[in-house]
Design a protein around this motif. Structure first.
Motif, PDB file in Angstrom:
ATOM      1  N   ALA A 104      -0.584  14.058   6.264  1.00 17.80           N
ATOM      2  CA  ALA A 104      -1.457  12.907   6.516  1.00 17.80           C
ATOM      3  C   ALA A 104      -2.648  12.880   5.566  1.00 17.80           C
ATOM      4  CB  ALA A 104      -1.932  12.918   7.966  1.00 17.80           C
ATOM      5  N   SER A 105      -3.321  14.018   5.390  1.00 20.55           N
ATOM      6  CA  SER A 105      -4.503  14.036   4.521  1.00 20.55           C
ATOM      7  C   SER A 105      -4.115  13.916   3.053  1.00 20.55           C
ATOM      8  CB  SER A 105      -5.318  15.309   4.762  1.00 20.55           C
ATOM      9  OG  SER A 105      -4.567  16.471   4.486  1.00 20.55           O
ATOM     10  N   HIS A 106      -2.988  14.516   2.664  1.00 19.55           N
ATOM     11  CA  HIS A 106      -2.525  14.343   1.280  1.00 19.55           C
ATOM     12  C   HIS A 106      -2.194  12.882   1.010  1.00 19.55           C
ATOM     13  CE1 HIS A 106      -2.668  18.491   0.387  1.00 19.55           C
ATOM     14  NE2 HIS A 106      -1.516  18.870   0.894  1.00 19.55           N
ATOM     15  N   ALA A 107      -1.534  12.218   1.944  1.00 20.59           N
ATOM     16  CA  ALA A 107      -1.173  10.818   1.759  1.00 20.59           C
ATOM     17  C   ALA A 107      -2.418   9.937   1.687  1.00 20.59           C
ATOM     18  CB  ALA A 107      -0.263  10.359   2.898  1.00 20.59           C
TER      19      ALA A 107
ATOM     20  N   LEU B 129     -11.759  13.538   0.942  1.00 18.64           N
ATOM     21  CA  LEU B 129     -11.743  12.738   2.154  1.00 18.64           C
ATOM     22  C   LEU B 129     -13.137  12.695   2.769  1.00 18.64           C
ATOM     23  CD1 LEU B 129      -8.450  13.892   3.935  1.00 18.64           C
ATOM     24  CD2 LEU B 129      -8.859  11.744   2.735  1.00 18.64           C
ATOM     25  N   GLY B 130     -13.601  11.515   3.115  1.00 16.69           N
ATOM     26  CA  GLY B 130     -14.901  11.377   3.735  1.00 16.69           C
ATOM     27  C   GLY B 130     -14.814  11.437   5.253  1.00 16.69           C
TER      28      GLY B 130
ATOM     29  N   ASP C 112     -10.005   8.551   9.544  1.00 19.56           N
ATOM     30  CA  ASP C 112      -9.568   8.738  10.925  1.00 19.56           C
ATOM     31  C   ASP C 112      -9.382  10.218  11.246  1.00 19.56           C
ATOM     32  OD1 ASP C 112      -8.343   7.450  13.429  1.00 19.56           O
ATOM     33  OD2 ASP C 112      -6.779   8.831  12.774  1.00 19.56           O
ATOM     34  N   GLY C 113      -9.781  10.604  12.465  1.00 19.95           N
ATOM     35  CA  GLY C 113      -9.718  12.008  12.855  1.00 19.95           C
ATOM     36  C   GLY C 113      -8.327  12.590  12.801  1.00 19.95           C
ATOM     37  N   ALA C 114      -7.305  11.816  13.178  1.00 18.37           N
ATOM     38  CA  ALA C 114      -5.934  12.317  13.148  1.00 18.37           C
ATOM     39  C   ALA C 114      -5.500  12.649  11.732  1.00 18.37           C
ATOM     40  CB  ALA C 114      -4.988  11.282  13.762  1.00 18.37           C
ATOM     41  N   VAL C 115      -6.000  11.895  10.746  1.00 19.65           N
ATOM     42  CA  VAL C 115      -5.677  12.175   9.346  1.00 19.65           C
ATOM     43  C   VAL C 115      -6.331  13.475   8.913  1.00 19.65           C
ATOM     44  CG1 VAL C 115      -5.967  11.368   6.971  1.00 19.65           C
ATOM     45  CG2 VAL C 115      -5.343   9.748   8.772  1.00 19.65           C
ATOM     46  N   ARG C 116      -7.598  13.637   9.261  1.00 19.38           N
ATOM     47  CA  ARG C 116      -8.286  14.885   8.893  1.00 19.38           C
ATOM     48  C   ARG C 116      -7.674  16.086   9.600  1.00 19.38           C
ATOM     49  NH1 ARG C 116     -14.031  14.623  10.317  1.00 19.38           N
ATOM     50  NH2 ARG C 116     -13.666  12.702  11.501  1.00 19.38           N
TER      51      ARG C 116
ATOM     52  N   PRO D 159       0.032  13.655  14.116  1.00 14.96           N
ATOM     53  CA  PRO D 159       0.411  12.279  14.420  1.00 14.96           C
ATOM     54  C   PRO D 159      -0.684  11.599  15.235  1.00 14.96           C
ATOM     55  CG  PRO D 159       2.236  13.794  14.849  1.00 14.96           C
ATOM     56  CD  PRO D 159       1.030  14.633  14.591  1.00 14.96           C
ATOM     57  N   ALA D 160      -0.960  10.342  14.942  1.00 15.52           N
ATOM     58  CA  ALA D 160      -2.086   9.652  15.573  1.00 15.52           C
ATOM     59  C   ALA D 160      -1.956   9.605  17.092  1.00 15.52           C
ATOM     60  CB  ALA D 160      -2.196   8.230  15.011  1.00 15.52           C
TER      61      ALA D 160
END
Length: 429
Positions: free
Chosen positions: A58-61, A114-115, A119-123, A127-128
């Motif tokens: 998720a964070s790489h994407a 990433l700032g 979204d928290g799920a990405v950090r 899965p969201a």
């Protein structure tokens, strides 16, 4: 193979995983069979690239603006492995086996960060739809828990006290620089490497072949120890699987008393026979699945251990592909199975007996919620004090944050440096 060629191979493997929807291990094996020129070091590096890409998908994407295999693998090479984006692009140009060189836009994205607005799920790289459950389980630390679950796992072993001592195992494996585990008293660990480092193949070691140790995550060792099996007891391991915890229980009981190892899936149970023989575990009676396999045990057990089927969210470091295959429907299916197994397992306990509920999940639906539902239906069960149990088992205070609101114990990479495990010990009145 040089790094560019390895990156190209990793992109091919990840593409195979995505398009054919097959496990990473199967795709890596197929690639190795079709590319026999690749050495063990190449295969290990390619595997590391693919697994690292899935651990932080998720964070790489988010950094790359897309989740294609190429974007993910390039992100691993820079964000996880520390390569300079421009130097990486230059190396591509000089290698005929390399992927297409990174574009200026890709190089710019690879240099970004990433700032906090992301979204928290990405950090957390989860899965969201599971974010609310993790927030309920871990409060404000849920993103940090997800980040820790996105790292590489250590290789952990459990000394088989029926045949050896931890010092002997440490000496036997000295070439791999093993260390004693921080919590499990019989554990040995080899921390995860970085980049293209290879995981030691300990199953060819003389000590393993002689039964001195088993490969077992420290978290699994901890929950097996907390199960509290004692010499002379009658114990039912209701979901024994391949027998990892069965072996730990047998050693804790010093081969005295009786363990009945059962699993509803005959194929999962198959490896247990050779493992019992190698470990010298003589107090284990394997019960193959059949309708009346356990009828004679009803109301007679001192202890019933249920290592319940679960989503495996606690093993995301080792099987990151399963993280992105998880669905609400699968969670609901596992929750229903767990409730049924708990209801079945309590039947075998005698008055005053102990029920040990274990999962390798970090989701409250499978853990505290499941135990709360069971207790509502069976008010004659009460949790054993978790902090006192930990102190009595390991001789140290329970780590902060490990005891759950439902009276269980939750292990995670962030809290205990282990896979994610849950255990709740309940005693019948």
């Amino acid at each position: 193979m040089r790094l560019p060629g390895r990156l190209s191979a990793a992109i091919d493997v990840l593409t195979d995983v995505e398009t054919r929807k097959r496990p990473v291990s199967e795709a890596l094996k197929a690639w190795g069979l079709n590319n026999r020129f690749a050495g063990a070091g190449d295969r290990a590096a390619i595997g590391n690239l693919v697994y690292d890409a899935l651990r932080r998908r998720a964070s790489h994407a988010a950094i790359m603006g897309e989740d294609s295999p190429r974007a993910l693998i390039l992100a691993v090479a820079v964000r996880d492995w520390g390569n300079d984006p421009q130097a990486l692009a230059d190396s591509f140009a000089a290698d005929s086996h390399a992927p297409t060189p990174p574009t200026p836009e890709e190089i710019a994205r690879l240099s970004g960060t990433l700032g906090d607005e992301i979204d928290g799920a990405v950090r957390a790289d989860v899965p969201a739809f599971v974010a609310p459950a993790l927030q309920r389980a871990f409060g404000d630390s849920w993103i940090a828990e997800g980040e820790a679950m996105s790292g590489r796992p250590s290789l952990d072993l459990r000394t088989n006290s029926l045949k050896s001592q931890r010092d002997r195992v440490l000496k036997s494996l000295a070439r791999f620089d093993p260390q004693p585990t921080a919590i499990a008293p019989l554990g040995v660990t080899m921390p995860a490497g970085s980049g293209d480092s290879r995981t030691p193949n300990v199953t060819t070691d003389e000590g393993y072949l002689k039964g001195w140790f088993e490969v077992q995550d420290q978290g699994s060792q901890i929950v097996a120890a907390l199960a509290g099996a004692r010499p002379g007891e009658q114990v039912l391991d209701l979901c024994a699987g391949a027998g990892g915890k069965t072996l730990a229980l047998a050693a804790a009981m010093d081969n005295k008393g009786q363990i009945f190892a059962y699993d509803s899936d005959r194929s999962r149970l198959a490896p247990i026979y050779d493992r019992l023989k190698r470990n010298g575990a003589r107090n284990v009676q394997v019960r193959a699945p059949q309708p009346d396999a356990l009828d004679d045990l009803v109301g007679k057990m001192d202890r019933v251990v249920i290592d319940a089927p679960c989503t495996g969210t606690g093993t995301w470091r080792r099987r990151p592909d399963t993280k992105w295959k998880l669905t609400p429907e699968l969670i609901a299916q596992r929750v229903a199975e767990q409730a049924a197994i708990l209801a079945e397992g309590q039947r075998y306990l005698k008055p005053g007996g102990t029920l040990v509920y274990i999962t390798c999940s970090i989701l409250p639906e499978e853990n505290d919620d499941q135990v709360a539902g069971f207790r509502a239906a069976h008010p004659d069960f009460a949790p054993v004090d978790a902090a006192a149990l930990w102190q009595a088992t390991f001789g140290t205070p329970v780590p902060e944050g490990v005891v759950t609101t439902g009276g269980g114990i939750s292990l995670t990479p962030r809290l205990t440096g282990t896979d994610g495990f849950y255990v709740n010990v309940l005693r019948r009145a």
